[in-house]
Design a protein around this motif. Sequence first.
Motif, PDB file in Angstrom:
ATOM      1  N   CYS A  57     -14.784 -23.546  15.312  1.00 54.91           N
ATOM      2  CA  CYS A  57     -15.184 -22.629  14.243  1.00 54.91           C
ATOM      3  C   CYS A  57     -13.956 -21.989  13.588  1.00 54.91           C
ATOM      4  CB  CYS A  57     -16.100 -21.537  14.806  1.00 54.91           C
ATOM      5  SG  CYS A  57     -17.748 -22.122  15.276  1.00 54.91           S
ATOM      6  N   SER A  60     -12.385 -24.404  11.271  1.00 53.09           N
ATOM      7  CA  SER A  60     -13.170 -24.545  10.040  1.00 53.09           C
ATOM      8  C   SER A  60     -12.929 -23.381   9.094  1.00 53.09           C
ATOM      9  CB  SER A  60     -14.661 -24.647  10.382  1.00 53.09           C
ATOM     10  OG  SER A  60     -14.926 -25.839  11.092  1.00 53.09           O
ATOM     11  N   LEU A  61     -12.727 -22.185   9.660  1.00 49.98           N
ATOM     12  CA  LEU A  61     -12.386 -21.039   8.819  1.00 49.98           C
ATOM     13  C   LEU A  61     -11.071 -21.278   8.092  1.00 49.98           C
ATOM     14  CD1 LEU A  61     -13.253 -17.980  11.105  1.00 49.98           C
ATOM     15  CD2 LEU A  61     -14.566 -18.830   9.163  1.00 49.98           C
ATOM     16  N   LEU A 108     -18.126 -14.386  13.456  1.00 49.65           N
ATOM     17  CA  LEU A 108     -17.792 -14.931  12.135  1.00 49.65           C
ATOM     18  C   LEU A 108     -18.136 -13.931  11.037  1.00 49.65           C
ATOM     19  CD1 LEU A 108     -19.091 -18.614  12.536  1.00 49.65           C
ATOM     20  CD2 LEU A 108     -16.705 -17.850  12.528  1.00 49.65           C
ATOM     21  N   GLY A 125     -17.540 -22.364   8.828  1.00 47.85           N
ATOM     22  CA  GLY A 125     -17.558 -21.924  10.221  1.00 47.85           C
ATOM     23  C   GLY A 125     -18.962 -21.921  10.797  1.00 47.85           C
TER      24      GLY A 125
END
Length: 368
Positions: A57, A60-61, A108, A125
């Motif tokens: 995650c 992905s951010l 997130l 994310g």
Amino acid sequence: MHSGFIESDTVEQLLARTSELLSDYRGRLEAIKSPLVANETTWRTCALQAERIIRDCAESLRTQRSDVRDRLIQQVEGLGVERATQGIDAVHSIRAGMILFDIVFDALGRVMVDAPAAFDSFQAGVRTLQRGIGLRLEAGAIGHDTYLLNTVREVNAAGQRQLAREIHDHLGNHVSLALRRIELHELTWQSRPDEVSARIGAVKETLTEALGIIRDLVTQLRRADREGTLESAFTAFLESMEITPSKVRVQVNGSEEWAPQEVLDEVFLVVRECLRNSFAHAEAEHVLAAVDIAPYQVQALIEDDGRGFDPSAVATAGRANGIASATERVELLGGTILFTSSPGAGGTRVTVTIPLMDLSGDSAERTA
């Protein structure tokens, strides 16, 4: 609202909170008394998957792309098997996945508060979080189900082996003993009227047929436990019939991968019936059985040097159950079977042909 990249420092802050998130994760699992935290070994495997999801995650951010490391997820199948052996039901993994989703989603969201313009990164994310948990649950379920299926197969195989032993050791032996006693009485009573001999002959024929059925049943049960090939199945059958290799020769040519399993099973049953008839009724001294498997058809040839028979006469007398059964099996597969025999000349030849492809080259299954 425009989109922008999240600062590296913000992503690092998320990673720095990994221990905190895992602690929260464990606490919630303990609150519902999940078996995934029953011991340190099980928890470590659970925490490792959660940590990998958090890292995916975070990546992905940073990149604004949803990316899950699939090669690591494949390991979860083994984890599913491990949990199944521990008696941990798959529902506990699902509950743990839901808890982890809530925890990481909140984390997130906090990142989004610090960088409200980076909405694309937040979406990436969340998608990674969903995919990471979903793919792991799917892989774990496959491993769990595979273990259960193998366990069921092992239990069934053990039961079949036991049943085969019971039939062979008890029922089969009793029938054989009864048959031997009748043969002894037949020698003693040869001076008796023809009526007594006829009755003994009828009983002998019945017991002989029963013994053949028992042997066939034992062969089927044992064949279910054997892996592999037609040739190994025929070997098991001949062993159960106590037929020596000098009397029969079985050949299987070609690759069994070219034919569907149901076709191979039916060919085995048809050839087996022909072999049994060659020894039980034709009193053959030598038998040849050849099965040729090609990409377009399966052919079987069974020849013996027995006393032969008249197929039409046997059918008229109502004793062609074996022939009718074999014919029906072959015709249901779209094939043909030909019996060539003569009681005068002796010997029997059975030819079986089952097509696997149509003339256009497409398999029958594909065009059905």
